[in-house]
Design a protein around this motif. Structure first.
Motif, PDB file in Angstrom:
ATOM      1  N   GLY A 182       5.168 139.825 -18.638  1.00  0.00           N
ATOM      2  CA  GLY A 182       5.591 138.427 -18.675  1.00  0.00           C
ATOM      3  C   GLY A 182       7.098 138.287 -18.605  1.00  0.00           C
ATOM      4  N   GLU A 183       7.815 139.151 -19.338  1.00  0.00           N
ATOM      5  CA  GLU A 183       9.279 139.105 -19.308  1.00  0.00           C
ATOM      6  C   GLU A 183       9.815 139.501 -17.936  1.00  0.00           C
ATOM      7  OE1 GLU A 183       7.519 140.239 -21.831  1.00  0.00           O
ATOM      8  OE2 GLU A 183       8.123 138.756 -23.336  1.00  0.00           O
ATOM      9  N   ILE A 184       9.166 140.474 -17.307  1.00  0.00           N
ATOM     10  CA  ILE A 184       9.593 140.893 -15.968  1.00  0.00           C
ATOM     11  C   ILE A 184       9.377 139.759 -14.967  1.00  0.00           C
ATOM     12  CG2 ILE A 184       9.086 142.486 -14.052  1.00  0.00           C
ATOM     13  CD1 ILE A 184       8.480 144.614 -16.136  1.00  0.00           C
ATOM     14  N   LEU A 185       8.243 139.074 -15.076  1.00  0.00           N
ATOM     15  CA  LEU A 185       7.976 137.945 -14.194  1.00  0.00           C
ATOM     16  C   LEU A 185       9.019 136.841 -14.371  1.00  0.00           C
ATOM     17  CD1 LEU A 185       4.096 137.751 -14.575  1.00  0.00           C
ATOM     18  CD2 LEU A 185       5.296 137.982 -12.401  1.00  0.00           C
ATOM     19  N   THR A 186       9.410 136.590 -15.611  1.00  0.00           N
ATOM     20  CA  THR A 186      10.425 135.571 -15.882  1.00  0.00           C
ATOM     21  C   THR A 186      11.782 135.996 -15.332  1.00  0.00           C
ATOM     22  OG1 THR A 186       9.265 134.885 -17.891  1.00  0.00           O
ATOM     23  CG2 THR A 186      11.586 134.251 -17.690  1.00  0.00           C
ATOM     24  N   LEU A 237      12.534 138.528 -12.927  1.00  0.00           N
ATOM     25  CA  LEU A 237      12.593 138.799 -11.488  1.00  0.00           C
ATOM     26  C   LEU A 237      12.004 137.677 -10.639  1.00  0.00           C
ATOM     27  CD1 LEU A 237      11.538 142.581 -11.284  1.00  0.00           C
ATOM     28  CD2 LEU A 237      13.850 141.614 -11.210  1.00  0.00           C
ATOM     29  N   GLY A 238      11.074 136.930 -11.205  1.00  0.00           N
ATOM     30  CA  GLY A 238      10.317 135.966 -10.416  1.00  0.00           C
ATOM     31  C   GLY A 238       9.003 136.582  -9.952  1.00  0.00           C
ATOM     32  N   LYS A 239       8.056 135.738  -9.600  1.00  0.00           N
ATOM     33  CA  LYS A 239       6.716 136.222  -9.256  1.00  0.00           C
ATOM     34  C   LYS A 239       6.723 137.087  -8.005  1.00  0.00           C
ATOM     35  CE  LYS A 239       4.802 131.959 -11.176  1.00  0.00           C
ATOM     36  NZ  LYS A 239       6.137 131.313 -11.265  1.00  0.00           N
ATOM     37  N   VAL A 240       7.353 136.603  -6.942  1.00  0.00           N
ATOM     38  CA  VAL A 240       7.309 137.330  -5.670  1.00  0.00           C
ATOM     39  C   VAL A 240       8.041 138.666  -5.790  1.00  0.00           C
ATOM     40  CG1 VAL A 240       7.908 137.262  -3.215  1.00  0.00           C
ATOM     41  CG2 VAL A 240       7.096 135.194  -4.359  1.00  0.00           C
ATOM     42  N   ASN A 241       9.183 138.683  -6.442  1.00  0.00           N
ATOM     43  CA  ASN A 241       9.916 139.943  -6.604  1.00  0.00           C
ATOM     44  C   ASN A 241       9.131 140.952  -7.440  1.00  0.00           C
ATOM     45  OD1 ASN A 241      12.092 139.042  -5.098  1.00  0.00           O
ATOM     46  ND2 ASN A 241      13.232 138.319  -6.870  1.00  0.00           N
ATOM     47  N   THR A 242       8.432 140.462  -8.452  1.00  0.00           N
ATOM     48  CA  THR A 242       7.599 141.352  -9.266  1.00  0.00           C
ATOM     49  C   THR A 242       6.460 141.921  -8.428  1.00  0.00           C
ATOM     50  OG1 THR A 242       8.105 140.059 -11.257  1.00  0.00           O
ATOM     51  CG2 THR A 242       6.198 141.527 -11.354  1.00  0.00           C
ATOM     52  N   MET A 243       5.889 141.112  -7.554  1.00  0.00           N
ATOM     53  CA  MET A 243       4.826 141.591  -6.676  1.00  0.00           C
ATOM     54  C   MET A 243       5.358 142.618  -5.671  1.00  0.00           C
ATOM     55  SD  MET A 243       3.079 137.850  -6.196  1.00  0.00           S
ATOM     56  CE  MET A 243       1.882 138.286  -4.945  1.00  0.00           C
ATOM     57  N   VAL A 244       6.549 142.376  -5.161  1.00  0.00           N
ATOM     58  CA  VAL A 244       7.179 143.368  -4.269  1.00  0.00           C
ATOM     59  C   VAL A 244       7.376 144.687  -5.012  1.00  0.00           C
ATOM     60  CG1 VAL A 244       9.306 143.940  -3.025  1.00  0.00           C
ATOM     61  CG2 VAL A 244       8.296 141.672  -2.779  1.00  0.00           C
ATOM     62  N   LEU A 245       7.801 144.601  -6.273  1.00  0.00           N
ATOM     63  CA  LEU A 245       7.958 145.797  -7.091  1.00  0.00           C
ATOM     64  C   LEU A 245       6.629 146.527  -7.232  1.00  0.00           C
ATOM     65  CD1 LEU A 245       9.806 147.548  -8.880  1.00  0.00           C
ATOM     66  CD2 LEU A 245       9.245 146.030 -10.794  1.00  0.00           C
ATOM     67  N   GLY A 246       5.537 145.782  -7.377  1.00  0.00           N
ATOM     68  CA  GLY A 246       4.216 146.391  -7.439  1.00  0.00           C
ATOM     69  C   GLY A 246       3.891 147.162  -6.166  1.00  0.00           C
ATOM     70  N   CYS A 247       4.226 146.582  -5.005  1.00  0.00           N
ATOM     71  CA  CYS A 247       4.004 147.283  -3.732  1.00  0.00           C
ATOM     72  C   CYS A 247       4.856 148.549  -3.641  1.00  0.00           C
ATOM     73  CB  CYS A 247       4.325 146.354  -2.564  1.00  0.00           C
ATOM     74  SG  CYS A 247       3.051 145.138  -2.209  1.00  0.00           S
TER      75      CYS A 247
END
Length: 213
Positions: free
Chosen positions: A64-68, A70-80
């Motif tokens: 949750g803190e990472i999403l806040t 980095l933002g949702k899209v950046n966190t998803m890019v990090l997942g990729c």
């Protein structure tokens, strides 16, 4: 459906589905590959899978803190990116370290991509729209998850590398869609800001001209 007309919605569904597919196709094949193809004992295989499961869910304490931050899209890019690291580690060797690092980064990639996608999916929706969107999303997620679990056994019977080759284009397509969404969002932000700046400049120019007259 009008609900899924925005590109953001389609990216969210694809991301959640691909996160489940990639995670299950690799995780499902790992135990068979380690035991049958590379000769590892069940104790070692169990350790790798246990650490993978820990990597999937322990990050939930701070996702949750990472999403806040980095933002949702950046966190998803990090997942990729974590998914890509997982595949690279698995491709480059079959030591216990390779399997451990591959499965740990696989679990973290799933966490960031899947949770980010589910948060992106419901962004700005009403309660009724959220229910509809989540229902459709679950159909795709569970369908692709089942496909990944079923495919893993067939593919690992060919070879461990066949599994990784199959997962790679899914990761790349998802990454490309996220970058396209990021570009779209930046463009929309500029389109909103630039006219406002133009109006301010025009007003200032008019005021200066009036003062000069």
């Amino acid at each position: 459906s009008e609900l899924f007309r925005p590109y953001r919605m389609r990216v969210a569904v694809v991301s959640a589905s691909s996160a489940m597919f990639v995670m299950l196709i690799i995780m499902g094949a790992t135990s068979l590959a380690m035991n049958r193809e590379f000769g590892y004992g069940l104790t070692t295989v169990s350790l790798v899978i246990q650490l993978h499961v820990c990597a999937m869910f322990i990050p939930c304490f701070f996702t949750g803190e990472i999403l806040t931050f980095l933002g949702k899209v950046n966190t998803m890019v990090l997942g990729c990116v974590f998914f890509a690291v997982s595949v690279i580690c698995a491709f480059t060797g079959a030591t216990i370290s390779n399997f451990l690092l591959s499965l740990i980064t696989l679990g973290m990639g799933w966490n960031f991509l899947f949770i980010g996608a589910t948060r992106l999916l419901v962004e700005g929706l009403t309660q009724e729209e959220q229910s509809r969107a989540e229902g459709v999303n679950e159909v795709f997620v569970q369908g692709f998850g089942a496909a990944g679990a079923l495919a893993s056994g067939f593919l690992v019977a060919q070879s461990w590398h066949t599994v990784l080759i199959c997962a790679t284009p899914i990761i790349l397509i998802n990454f490309g869609m996220l970058i396209a969404l990021k570009i779209q969002q930046c463009g929309e932000t500029l389109m909103v800001d630039m006219p406002q700046l133009g109006v301010v400049d025009a007003d200032a120019a008019a005021a200066a001209a009036a003062a000069a007259a």
